[in-house]
Design an enzyme around this catalytic site. Structure first.
Site, PDB file in Angstrom:
ATOM      1  CG  ASN A  37      46.400  62.843  37.802  1.00  0.00           C
ATOM      2  OD1 ASN A  37      46.020  61.973  39.190  1.00  0.00           O
ATOM      3  ND2 ASN A  37      46.153  63.128  37.023  1.00  0.00           N
ATOM      4  NE  ARG A 147      40.346  69.674  26.581  1.00  0.00           N
ATOM      5  CZ  ARG A 147      41.347  69.234  27.385  1.00  0.00           C
ATOM      6  NH1 ARG A 147      42.306  69.308  27.311  1.00  0.00           N
ATOM      7  NH2 ARG A 147      40.248  67.949  27.777  1.00  0.00           N
ATOM      8  CE1 TYR A 159      42.930  61.424  31.094  1.00  0.00           C
ATOM      9  CE2 TYR A 159      43.437  63.154  29.029  1.00  0.00           C
ATOM     10  CZ  TYR A 159      43.114  62.731  30.207  1.00  0.00           C
ATOM     11  OH  TYR A 159      43.769  63.707  31.812  1.00  0.00           O
ATOM     12  CG  ASP A 210      44.567  68.529  25.175  1.00  0.00           C
ATOM     13  OD1 ASP A 210      46.396  68.196  24.404  1.00  0.00           O
ATOM     14  OD2 ASP A 210      44.763  68.343  27.020  1.00  0.00           O
ATOM     15  CG  HIS A 212      46.016  64.374  26.330  1.00  0.00           C
ATOM     16  ND1 HIS A 212      46.954  63.509  26.579  1.00  0.00           N
ATOM     17  CD2 HIS A 212      45.453  64.960  27.447  1.00  0.00           C
ATOM     18  CE1 HIS A 212      47.598  63.669  28.566  1.00  0.00           C
ATOM     19  NE2 HIS A 212      46.291  64.828  27.984  1.00  0.00           N
ATOM     20  CD  GLU A 236      46.465  71.745  26.428  1.00  0.00           C
ATOM     21  OE1 GLU A 236      45.382  72.491  26.025  1.00  0.00           O
ATOM     22  OE2 GLU A 236      46.423  70.783  27.067  1.00  0.00           O
ATOM     23  CD  GLU A 262      48.318  68.954  29.615  1.00  0.00           C
ATOM     24  OE1 GLU A 262      48.054  69.700  29.463  1.00  0.00           O
ATOM     25  OE2 GLU A 262      48.324  67.513  29.824  1.00  0.00           O
ATOM     26  NE  ARG A 283      48.134  73.138  28.591  1.00  0.00           N
ATOM     27  CZ  ARG A 283      47.322  72.443  29.291  1.00  0.00           C
ATOM     28  NH1 ARG A 283      47.095  74.485  29.684  1.00  0.00           N
ATOM     29  NH2 ARG A 283      46.700  72.758  29.987  1.00  0.00           N
ATOM     30  CG  ASP A 316      45.453  66.310  36.887  1.00  0.00           C
ATOM     31  OD1 ASP A 316      44.706  67.039  36.350  1.00  0.00           O
ATOM     32  OD2 ASP A 316      46.908  66.441  37.075  1.00  0.00           O
ATOM     33  CD  GLU A 339      43.029  72.681  31.879  1.00  0.00           C
ATOM     34  OE1 GLU A 339      44.934  72.906  31.838  1.00  0.00           O
ATOM     35  OE2 GLU A 339      42.783  71.937  31.771  1.00  0.00           O
ATOM     36  CD1 TRP A 402      48.868  58.241  27.821  1.00  0.00           C
ATOM     37  CD2 TRP A 402      47.212  59.397  28.498  1.00  0.00           C
ATOM     38  NE1 TRP A 402      48.912  58.207  29.371  1.00  0.00           N
ATOM     39  CE2 TRP A 402      47.824  59.283  29.524  1.00  0.00           C
ATOM     40  CE3 TRP A 402      46.026  60.816  28.304  1.00  0.00           C
ATOM     41  CZ2 TRP A 402      48.509  60.688  30.852  1.00  0.00           C
ATOM     42  CZ3 TRP A 402      45.688  61.349  29.834  1.00  0.00           C
ATOM     43  CH2 TRP A 402      47.141  60.810  30.969  1.00  0.00           C
TER      44      TRP A 402
HETATM   45  C1  CS2 Z   1      44.606  67.608  30.176  1.00  0.00           C
HETATM   46  C2  CS2 Z   1      44.516  67.092  31.957  1.00  0.00           C
HETATM   47  O1  CS2 Z   1      43.743  69.239  31.089  1.00  0.00           O
HETATM   48  C3  CS2 Z   1      44.727  69.347  29.913  1.00  0.00           C
HETATM   49  O2  CS2 Z   1      44.672  69.944  29.477  1.00  0.00           O
HETATM   50  O3  CS2 Z   1      45.991  67.243  29.519  1.00  0.00           O
HETATM   51  O4  CS2 Z   1      43.690  66.390  31.794  1.00  0.00           O
HETATM   52  C4  CS2 Z   1      46.114  66.540  31.528  1.00  0.00           C
HETATM   53  O5  CS2 Z   1      46.108  65.173  31.610  1.00  0.00           O
HETATM   54  C5  CS2 Z   1      46.077  65.708  33.630  1.00  0.00           C
HETATM   55  O6  CS2 Z   1      46.108  66.737  33.919  1.00  0.00           O
HETATM   56  C6  CS2 Z   1      46.990  64.680  34.119  1.00  0.00           C
HETATM   57  O7  CS2 Z   1      47.400  65.067  35.063  1.00  0.00           O
HETATM   58 MG    MG Z   2      46.339  69.060  28.347  1.00  0.00          MG
END
Ligand code: CS2
Ligand code: MG
Length: 402
Positions: A37, A147, A159, A210, A212, A236, A262, A283, A316, A339, A402
Protein backbone atom coordinates in the site's frame (compact mmCIF):
# COMPACT_ATOMS: atom_id res chain seq x y z
CA UNK A 1 7.36 -28.16 -16.06
CA UNK A 2 9.15 -24.85 -16.69
CA UNK A 3 8.39 -21.19 -16.08
CA UNK A 4 8.24 -19.56 -19.52
CA UNK A 5 7.00 -16.05 -18.79
CA UNK A 6 5.96 -13.73 -15.96
CA UNK A 7 4.23 -10.36 -16.07
CA UNK A 8 3.25 -7.71 -13.56
CA UNK A 9 -0.21 -6.19 -13.74
CA UNK A 10 -0.90 -2.87 -12.01
CA UNK A 11 -4.56 -1.90 -11.84
CA UNK A 12 -6.78 0.31 -9.73
CA UNK A 13 -10.33 -1.09 -9.63
CA UNK A 14 -11.31 1.12 -6.67
CA UNK A 15 -7.76 0.97 -5.25
CA UNK A 16 -4.31 -0.06 -6.49
CA UNK A 17 -3.24 -3.70 -6.83
CA UNK A 18 -0.03 -5.27 -8.14
CA UNK A 19 -0.52 -8.81 -9.46
CA UNK A 20 2.14 -11.21 -10.71
CA UNK A 21 1.17 -13.81 -13.29
CA UNK A 22 3.62 -16.68 -13.84
CA UNK A 23 3.13 -18.81 -16.95
CA UNK A 24 4.50 -22.28 -17.72
CA UNK A 25 5.25 -24.44 -20.76
CA UNK A 26 2.22 -26.62 -19.88
CA UNK A 27 -0.24 -23.75 -20.25
CA UNK A 28 -0.90 -23.55 -16.49
CA UNK A 29 -0.41 -20.15 -14.87
CA UNK A 30 -0.41 -18.93 -11.28
CA UNK A 31 -1.21 -15.60 -9.60
CA UNK A 32 0.52 -13.83 -6.73
CA UNK A 33 -0.34 -10.53 -5.01
CA UNK A 34 2.49 -7.97 -4.79
CA UNK A 35 0.54 -5.02 -3.39
CA UNK A 36 2.37 -2.82 -0.86
CA UNK A 37 0.00 0.00 0.00
CA UNK A 38 1.39 3.39 -1.08
CA UNK A 39 4.63 1.83 -2.41
CA UNK A 40 3.15 -0.32 -5.20
CA UNK A 41 5.50 0.72 -8.01
CA UNK A 42 8.61 -0.19 -6.00
CA UNK A 43 7.48 -3.84 -5.79
CA UNK A 44 6.45 -3.84 -9.46
CA UNK A 45 9.94 -2.68 -10.47
CA UNK A 46 11.65 -5.12 -8.07
CA UNK A 47 9.73 -7.94 -9.75
CA UNK A 48 10.04 -6.82 -13.36
CA UNK A 49 13.59 -5.56 -13.29
CA UNK A 50 15.24 -7.93 -10.84
CA UNK A 51 13.21 -11.07 -10.08
CA UNK A 52 11.42 -12.18 -13.25
CA UNK A 53 14.64 -12.55 -15.32
CA UNK A 54 15.97 -14.94 -12.61
CA UNK A 55 12.99 -17.29 -12.52
CA UNK A 56 12.40 -17.92 -16.23
CA UNK A 57 13.31 -21.51 -17.07
CA UNK A 58 12.99 -22.79 -13.47
CA UNK A 59 10.74 -25.63 -12.33
CA UNK A 60 7.68 -24.00 -10.66
CA UNK A 61 7.30 -27.01 -8.31
CA UNK A 62 10.54 -26.00 -6.54
CA UNK A 63 8.87 -23.54 -4.15
CA UNK A 64 11.48 -24.06 -1.41
CA UNK A 65 14.53 -23.67 -3.65
CA UNK A 66 13.14 -20.62 -5.48
CA UNK A 67 12.24 -19.00 -2.14
CA UNK A 68 15.78 -19.52 -0.82
CA UNK A 69 17.25 -18.32 -4.11
CA UNK A 70 15.33 -15.03 -3.94
CA UNK A 71 15.89 -14.54 -0.18
CA UNK A 72 19.51 -15.64 0.33
CA UNK A 73 20.62 -15.02 -3.23
CA UNK A 74 19.80 -11.30 -3.18
CA UNK A 75 22.15 -10.76 -0.18
CA UNK A 76 19.80 -7.85 0.82
CA UNK A 77 17.38 -9.85 2.96
CA UNK A 78 14.01 -8.87 4.45
CA UNK A 79 12.24 -5.51 4.22
CA UNK A 80 8.71 -4.92 2.93
CA UNK A 81 9.58 -4.47 -0.78
CA UNK A 82 11.79 -7.57 -1.00
CA UNK A 83 9.46 -9.79 1.02
CA UNK A 84 6.34 -8.67 -0.86
CA UNK A 85 8.05 -9.45 -4.17
CA UNK A 86 9.15 -12.88 -2.88
CA UNK A 87 5.59 -13.48 -1.66
CA UNK A 88 4.14 -12.68 -5.07
CA UNK A 89 6.38 -15.31 -6.68
CA UNK A 90 5.83 -17.89 -3.92
CA UNK A 91 2.03 -17.64 -3.88
CA UNK A 92 1.87 -17.83 -7.70
CA UNK A 93 3.98 -21.00 -7.59
CA UNK A 94 1.69 -22.65 -5.01
CA UNK A 95 -1.25 -21.74 -7.26
CA UNK A 96 0.49 -23.46 -10.20
CA UNK A 97 1.28 -26.52 -8.03
CA UNK A 98 -2.36 -26.85 -6.97
CA UNK A 99 -3.64 -26.48 -10.53
CA UNK A 100 -1.08 -28.97 -11.89
CA UNK A 101 -2.02 -31.53 -9.22
CA UNK A 102 -5.71 -30.69 -9.65
CA UNK A 103 -6.26 -29.95 -5.95
CA UNK A 104 -7.00 -26.89 -3.79
CA UNK A 105 -3.92 -25.38 -2.12
CA UNK A 106 -5.18 -26.26 1.40
CA UNK A 107 -4.60 -29.92 0.52
CA UNK A 108 -0.93 -29.17 -0.08
CA UNK A 109 -0.63 -27.57 3.37
CA UNK A 110 -2.00 -30.44 5.43
CA UNK A 111 -5.62 -30.62 4.31
CA UNK A 112 -8.67 -29.28 6.11
CA UNK A 113 -8.18 -28.73 9.84
CA UNK A 114 -11.59 -27.06 10.11
CA UNK A 115 -14.83 -26.68 8.20
CA UNK A 116 -14.74 -22.90 7.89
CA UNK A 117 -12.65 -19.86 8.78
CA UNK A 118 -14.02 -17.44 11.39
CA UNK A 119 -13.60 -13.86 10.14
CA UNK A 120 -13.97 -10.51 11.84
CA UNK A 121 -15.61 -7.45 10.35
CA UNK A 122 -14.93 -3.75 10.82
CA UNK A 123 -17.56 -1.66 12.56
CA UNK A 124 -16.90 2.02 13.00
CA UNK A 125 -18.69 5.32 13.45
CA UNK A 126 -17.99 8.98 14.00
CA UNK A 127 -19.14 8.59 17.63
CA UNK A 128 -20.19 5.80 20.01
CA UNK A 129 -23.83 5.76 18.86
CA UNK A 130 -22.83 5.47 15.20
CA UNK A 131 -20.33 2.71 16.06
CA UNK A 132 -23.07 0.79 17.93
CA UNK A 133 -25.33 1.02 14.88
CA UNK A 134 -22.56 -0.36 12.71
CA UNK A 135 -21.96 -3.24 15.15
CA UNK A 136 -25.67 -4.09 14.91
CA UNK A 137 -25.50 -4.00 11.10
CA UNK A 138 -22.55 -6.40 11.01
CA UNK A 139 -24.14 -8.69 13.58
CA UNK A 140 -27.19 -8.89 11.29
CA UNK A 141 -24.89 -9.87 8.42
CA UNK A 142 -23.90 -12.90 10.50
CA UNK A 143 -20.45 -11.89 11.81
CA UNK A 144 -19.50 -13.54 15.11
CA UNK A 145 -16.47 -11.29 15.61
CA UNK A 146 -16.39 -7.53 15.15
CA UNK A 147 -13.63 -4.97 15.45
CA UNK A 148 -14.96 -1.69 16.85
CA UNK A 149 -13.43 1.76 16.27
CA UNK A 150 -15.00 5.16 16.76
CA UNK A 151 -14.23 8.85 16.38
CA UNK A 152 -12.68 10.41 19.48
CA UNK A 153 -14.30 13.43 21.14
CA UNK A 154 -11.99 16.42 20.65
CA UNK A 155 -10.25 15.05 17.52
CA UNK A 156 -11.47 16.13 14.08
CA UNK A 157 -10.61 12.81 12.34
CA UNK A 158 -9.34 9.34 13.24
CA UNK A 159 -7.83 6.72 10.92
CA UNK A 160 -9.99 3.60 10.74
CA UNK A 161 -13.22 5.58 10.97
CA UNK A 162 -15.05 6.32 7.71
CA UNK A 163 -15.47 9.92 6.67
CA UNK A 164 -19.09 10.63 5.70
CA UNK A 165 -21.30 7.65 4.85
CA UNK A 166 -18.82 5.47 2.86
CA UNK A 167 -16.66 2.67 4.26
CA UNK A 168 -13.14 3.58 5.27
CA UNK A 169 -10.38 2.73 2.81
CA UNK A 170 -6.78 2.39 4.02
CA UNK A 171 -5.36 4.67 1.26
CA UNK A 172 -6.65 7.88 -0.23
CA UNK A 173 -6.01 9.22 -3.73
CA UNK A 174 -3.38 11.95 -4.08
CA UNK A 175 -0.69 12.84 -1.55
CA UNK A 176 -0.97 11.73 2.12
CA UNK A 177 -3.89 13.15 4.08
CA UNK A 178 -3.22 14.36 7.62
CA UNK A 179 -4.99 13.18 10.77
CA UNK A 180 -4.95 14.47 14.34
CA UNK A 181 -3.92 12.51 17.39
CA UNK A 182 -4.01 12.69 21.20
CA UNK A 183 -3.28 9.55 23.24
CA UNK A 184 -4.79 11.27 26.27
CA UNK A 185 -8.18 11.81 24.60
CA UNK A 186 -8.08 8.32 23.06
CA UNK A 187 -7.33 6.56 26.35
CA UNK A 188 -10.15 8.42 28.05
CA UNK A 189 -12.60 7.38 25.34
CA UNK A 190 -12.00 3.70 24.43
CA UNK A 191 -13.09 1.97 27.70
CA UNK A 192 -16.38 3.88 27.48
CA UNK A 193 -16.87 2.67 23.88
CA UNK A 194 -16.49 -1.00 24.89
CA UNK A 195 -18.61 -0.61 28.01
CA UNK A 196 -21.44 0.57 25.74
CA UNK A 197 -20.89 -2.23 23.19
CA UNK A 198 -21.01 -4.97 25.85
CA UNK A 199 -24.03 -3.38 27.55
CA UNK A 200 -25.92 -3.41 24.26
CA UNK A 201 -24.78 -6.70 22.70
CA UNK A 202 -23.93 -8.94 25.67
CA UNK A 203 -21.05 -11.39 26.00
CA UNK A 204 -21.63 -13.58 22.91
CA UNK A 205 -19.95 -11.42 20.28
CA UNK A 206 -16.14 -11.50 19.93
CA UNK A 207 -14.89 -7.90 20.14
CA UNK A 208 -11.61 -6.62 18.76
CA UNK A 209 -9.90 -3.23 18.73
CA UNK A 210 -6.97 -1.77 16.75
CA UNK A 211 -4.71 0.78 18.50
CA UNK A 212 -2.70 1.14 15.29
CA UNK A 213 0.74 1.35 16.97
CA UNK A 214 -0.03 4.71 18.57
CA UNK A 215 0.59 4.10 22.28
CA UNK A 216 3.68 3.86 24.45
CA UNK A 217 3.92 0.41 26.10
CA UNK A 218 2.87 1.67 29.53
CA UNK A 219 -0.17 3.45 28.04
CA UNK A 220 -1.11 0.24 26.24
CA UNK A 221 -0.76 -1.64 29.54
CA UNK A 222 -3.22 0.79 31.13
CA UNK A 223 -5.69 0.46 28.24
CA UNK A 224 -5.52 -3.34 28.24
CA UNK A 225 -6.19 -3.37 31.99
CA UNK A 226 -9.15 -1.01 31.69
CA UNK A 227 -10.60 -3.14 28.86
CA UNK A 228 -10.36 -6.40 30.84
CA UNK A 229 -13.99 -6.29 32.10
CA UNK A 230 -15.17 -6.29 28.46
CA UNK A 231 -13.27 -9.47 27.50
CA UNK A 232 -11.81 -8.46 24.17
CA UNK A 233 -10.79 -11.15 21.68
CA UNK A 234 -7.71 -8.96 21.12
CA UNK A 235 -6.14 -5.54 21.38
CA UNK A 236 -4.20 -5.01 18.13
CA UNK A 237 -0.91 -3.20 17.49
CA UNK A 238 -0.87 -1.49 20.89
CA UNK A 239 2.60 0.00 20.38
CA UNK A 240 5.16 0.34 17.55
CA UNK A 241 6.67 -3.14 17.28
CA UNK A 242 10.27 -2.37 16.35
CA UNK A 243 11.02 -2.63 20.08
CA UNK A 244 9.98 -6.19 20.79
CA UNK A 245 10.69 -5.82 24.57
CA UNK A 246 7.97 -3.14 24.66
CA UNK A 247 5.48 -5.99 24.70
CA UNK A 248 6.96 -7.33 27.92
CA UNK A 249 5.85 -4.11 29.61
CA UNK A 250 2.30 -4.50 28.25
CA UNK A 251 2.14 -8.18 29.22
CA UNK A 252 3.15 -7.31 32.78
CA UNK A 253 0.04 -5.19 33.21
CA UNK A 254 -2.85 -6.88 31.44
CA UNK A 255 -4.50 -10.15 30.46
CA UNK A 256 -6.21 -8.62 27.42
CA UNK A 257 -4.90 -10.73 24.49
CA UNK A 258 -2.46 -8.97 22.16
CA UNK A 259 -2.27 -9.17 18.34
CA UNK A 260 0.54 -7.69 16.27
CA UNK A 261 2.34 -8.09 12.97
CA UNK A 262 0.53 -6.63 9.95
CA UNK A 263 3.73 -4.68 9.19
CA UNK A 264 6.07 -7.64 9.79
CA UNK A 265 7.94 -9.20 6.88
CA UNK A 266 9.80 -12.07 8.46
CA UNK A 267 9.84 -14.41 11.44
CA UNK A 268 12.74 -12.31 12.73
CA UNK A 269 10.36 -9.39 13.34
CA UNK A 270 8.42 -11.59 15.73
CA UNK A 271 10.70 -14.23 17.15
CA UNK A 272 11.26 -12.52 20.54
CA UNK A 273 7.54 -11.77 20.81
CA UNK A 274 6.71 -15.42 20.17
CA UNK A 275 9.52 -17.03 22.15
CA UNK A 276 8.72 -14.95 25.24
CA UNK A 277 4.96 -15.42 24.91
CA UNK A 278 4.38 -11.66 24.88
CA UNK A 279 1.68 -11.93 22.20
CA UNK A 280 -1.31 -14.15 21.47
CA UNK A 281 -2.00 -13.60 17.75
CA UNK A 282 0.37 -13.00 14.86
CA UNK A 283 -1.00 -10.81 12.05
CA UNK A 284 1.92 -11.14 9.65
CA UNK A 285 0.36 -11.89 6.31
CA UNK A 286 1.23 -13.95 3.23
CA UNK A 287 1.61 -10.93 0.92
CA UNK A 288 4.07 -8.97 3.07
CA UNK A 289 5.67 -11.90 4.86
CA UNK A 290 7.33 -13.85 2.07
CA UNK A 291 4.35 -15.97 1.02
CA UNK A 292 3.09 -19.41 1.99
CA UNK A 293 6.57 -20.95 2.26
CA UNK A 294 7.76 -18.54 4.97
CA UNK A 295 4.45 -18.13 6.81
CA UNK A 296 4.02 -21.90 7.17
CA UNK A 297 7.34 -22.14 9.01
CA UNK A 298 6.53 -19.05 11.08
CA UNK A 299 3.08 -20.38 12.04
CA UNK A 300 4.55 -23.74 13.05
CA UNK A 301 7.13 -21.96 15.25
CA UNK A 302 4.39 -19.78 16.77
CA UNK A 303 2.26 -22.86 17.50
CA UNK A 304 4.90 -24.14 19.93
CA UNK A 305 4.30 -21.01 22.06
CA UNK A 306 0.48 -21.00 21.92
CA UNK A 307 0.48 -18.10 19.45
CA UNK A 308 -2.29 -18.32 16.86
CA UNK A 309 -2.65 -16.69 13.44
CA UNK A 310 -4.83 -13.63 12.88
CA UNK A 311 -4.00 -12.59 9.33
CA UNK A 312 -4.32 -9.02 8.14
CA UNK A 313 -7.13 -8.78 5.56
CA UNK A 314 -7.79 -5.11 4.82
CA UNK A 315 -8.83 -4.05 1.30
CA UNK A 316 -5.23 -3.33 0.27
CA UNK A 317 -4.62 -7.09 0.31
CA UNK A 318 -6.01 -8.25 -3.03
CA UNK A 319 -8.45 -11.13 -3.58
CA UNK A 320 -5.39 -13.22 -4.50
CA UNK A 321 -4.11 -12.79 -0.94
CA UNK A 322 -7.58 -13.35 0.50
CA UNK A 323 -7.85 -16.64 -1.40
CA UNK A 324 -4.35 -17.75 -0.35
CA UNK A 325 -5.05 -16.76 3.27
CA UNK A 326 -8.27 -18.80 3.36
CA UNK A 327 -6.45 -21.92 2.13
CA UNK A 328 -3.78 -21.34 4.79
CA UNK A 329 -6.35 -20.62 7.54
CA UNK A 330 -8.23 -23.80 6.61
CA UNK A 331 -5.12 -25.94 6.90
CA UNK A 332 -2.91 -24.74 9.76
CA UNK A 333 -3.65 -26.12 13.21
CA UNK A 334 -3.03 -22.86 15.12
CA UNK A 335 -5.43 -20.70 13.14
CA UNK A 336 -7.09 -18.02 15.30
CA UNK A 337 -9.17 -15.63 13.19
CA UNK A 338 -9.04 -13.90 9.78
CA UNK A 339 -9.71 -10.20 9.11
CA UNK A 340 -12.39 -9.59 6.46
CA UNK A 341 -12.90 -6.18 4.90
CA UNK A 342 -14.95 -6.88 1.76
CA UNK A 343 -13.57 -5.54 -1.53
CA UNK A 344 -15.55 -3.25 -3.81
CA UNK A 345 -17.67 -4.76 -6.61
CA UNK A 346 -15.14 -3.43 -9.17
CA UNK A 347 -12.31 -5.28 -7.42
CA UNK A 348 -14.32 -8.50 -7.17
CA UNK A 349 -15.13 -8.29 -10.90
CA UNK A 350 -11.44 -7.92 -11.83
CA UNK A 351 -10.54 -10.89 -9.60
CA UNK A 352 -13.25 -13.58 -10.01
CA UNK A 353 -12.88 -16.04 -7.11
CA UNK A 354 -14.33 -19.17 -5.60
CA UNK A 355 -14.11 -18.14 -1.91
CA UNK A 356 -17.35 -17.31 -0.11
CA UNK A 357 -18.72 -15.70 3.06
CA UNK A 358 -21.58 -17.37 4.96
CA UNK A 359 -22.78 -16.77 8.54
CA UNK A 360 -19.62 -15.15 9.85
CA UNK A 361 -17.36 -17.77 8.27
CA UNK A 362 -15.40 -17.89 5.02
CA UNK A 363 -14.59 -20.84 2.79
CA UNK A 364 -11.81 -21.06 0.17
CA UNK A 365 -13.83 -23.26 -2.21
CA UNK A 366 -12.57 -26.44 -3.86
CA UNK A 367 -11.21 -25.13 -7.18
CA UNK A 368 -7.69 -26.38 -7.98
CA UNK A 369 -4.93 -24.00 -6.87
CA UNK A 370 -6.09 -20.82 -5.14
CA UNK A 371 -9.40 -20.51 -7.00
CA UNK A 372 -8.86 -16.89 -8.03
CA UNK A 373 -8.32 -15.35 -11.46
CA UNK A 374 -7.41 -11.99 -13.00
CA UNK A 375 -9.55 -10.50 -15.77
CA UNK A 376 -6.77 -8.62 -17.57
CA UNK A 377 -9.08 -6.92 -20.07
CA UNK A 378 -11.23 -5.49 -17.33
CA UNK A 379 -8.16 -4.58 -15.24
CA UNK A 380 -6.83 -2.50 -18.17
CA UNK A 381 -9.81 -0.16 -17.72
CA UNK A 382 -8.51 0.87 -14.29
CA UNK A 383 -5.02 2.43 -14.61
CA UNK A 384 -2.82 3.02 -11.55
CA UNK A 385 -3.67 6.13 -9.55
CA UNK A 386 -1.33 7.66 -6.99
CA UNK A 387 -2.66 6.98 -3.49
CA UNK A 388 -1.12 7.03 -0.03
CA UNK A 389 -1.76 6.03 3.54
CA UNK A 390 -2.24 9.06 5.81
CA UNK A 391 0.14 10.68 8.27
CA UNK A 392 -0.76 11.61 11.83
CA UNK A 393 0.16 14.64 13.95
CA UNK A 394 -0.25 15.33 17.65
CA UNK A 395 -2.29 18.39 18.56
CA UNK A 396 0.91 20.49 18.73
CA UNK A 397 1.89 19.45 15.18
CA UNK A 398 4.47 16.75 16.04
CA UNK A 399 4.45 13.91 13.52
CA UNK A 400 3.46 10.67 15.25
CA UNK A 401 2.45 7.05 14.56
CA UNK A 402 -0.87 6.66 12.86
C1 CS2 B 1 -5.51 -1.81 9.56
C2 CS2 B 1 -5.30 -1.51 8.09
O1 CS2 B 1 -6.80 -3.66 8.87
C3 CS2 B 1 -6.13 -3.19 9.76
O2 CS2 B 1 -5.96 -3.71 10.85
O3 CS2 B 1 -4.45 -1.64 10.41
O4 CS2 B 1 -6.26 -0.58 7.72
C4 CS2 B 1 -3.93 -0.99 7.71
O5 CS2 B 1 -3.73 0.29 8.19
C5 CS2 B 1 -3.77 -0.96 6.21
O6 CS2 B 1 -4.09 -2.22 5.68
C6 CS2 B 1 -2.37 -0.54 5.82
O7 CS2 B 1 -2.16 -0.69 4.45
MG1 MG C 1 -4.43 -3.06 12.03
Amino acid sequence: MKITNATVNIASPGRNFVTLKIETDEGIYGLGDGTLNGRELAVASYLTDHVIPCIIGRDPFQTEDIWQYLYRGAYWRRGPVTMTAIAAVDVALWDIKGKALNTPVYNLLGGKSRDGVMVYAHANGKDVDAALEDVARHKDLGYKAIRVQSGIPGLSSTYGVAKGTGRYEPAERGLPHEYEWSSELYLRHVPNLFERVRAEFGEELHLLHDCHHRLAPIEAGRLGKELEPFHLFWMEDPTPAELQEGFKVIRGHTTTPIAVGEVFNSVWDAHELIRNQWIDYLRMTLVHGGGITHLKKTADFAAMYHVRTGFHGATDLSPVTMAAALHFDTAVHNFGIQEHMPHTDETDAVFPHSYKFRDGMMYPGDAPGLGVDLDEKLAAKYPYQRAYLPVNRKLDGTLTDW
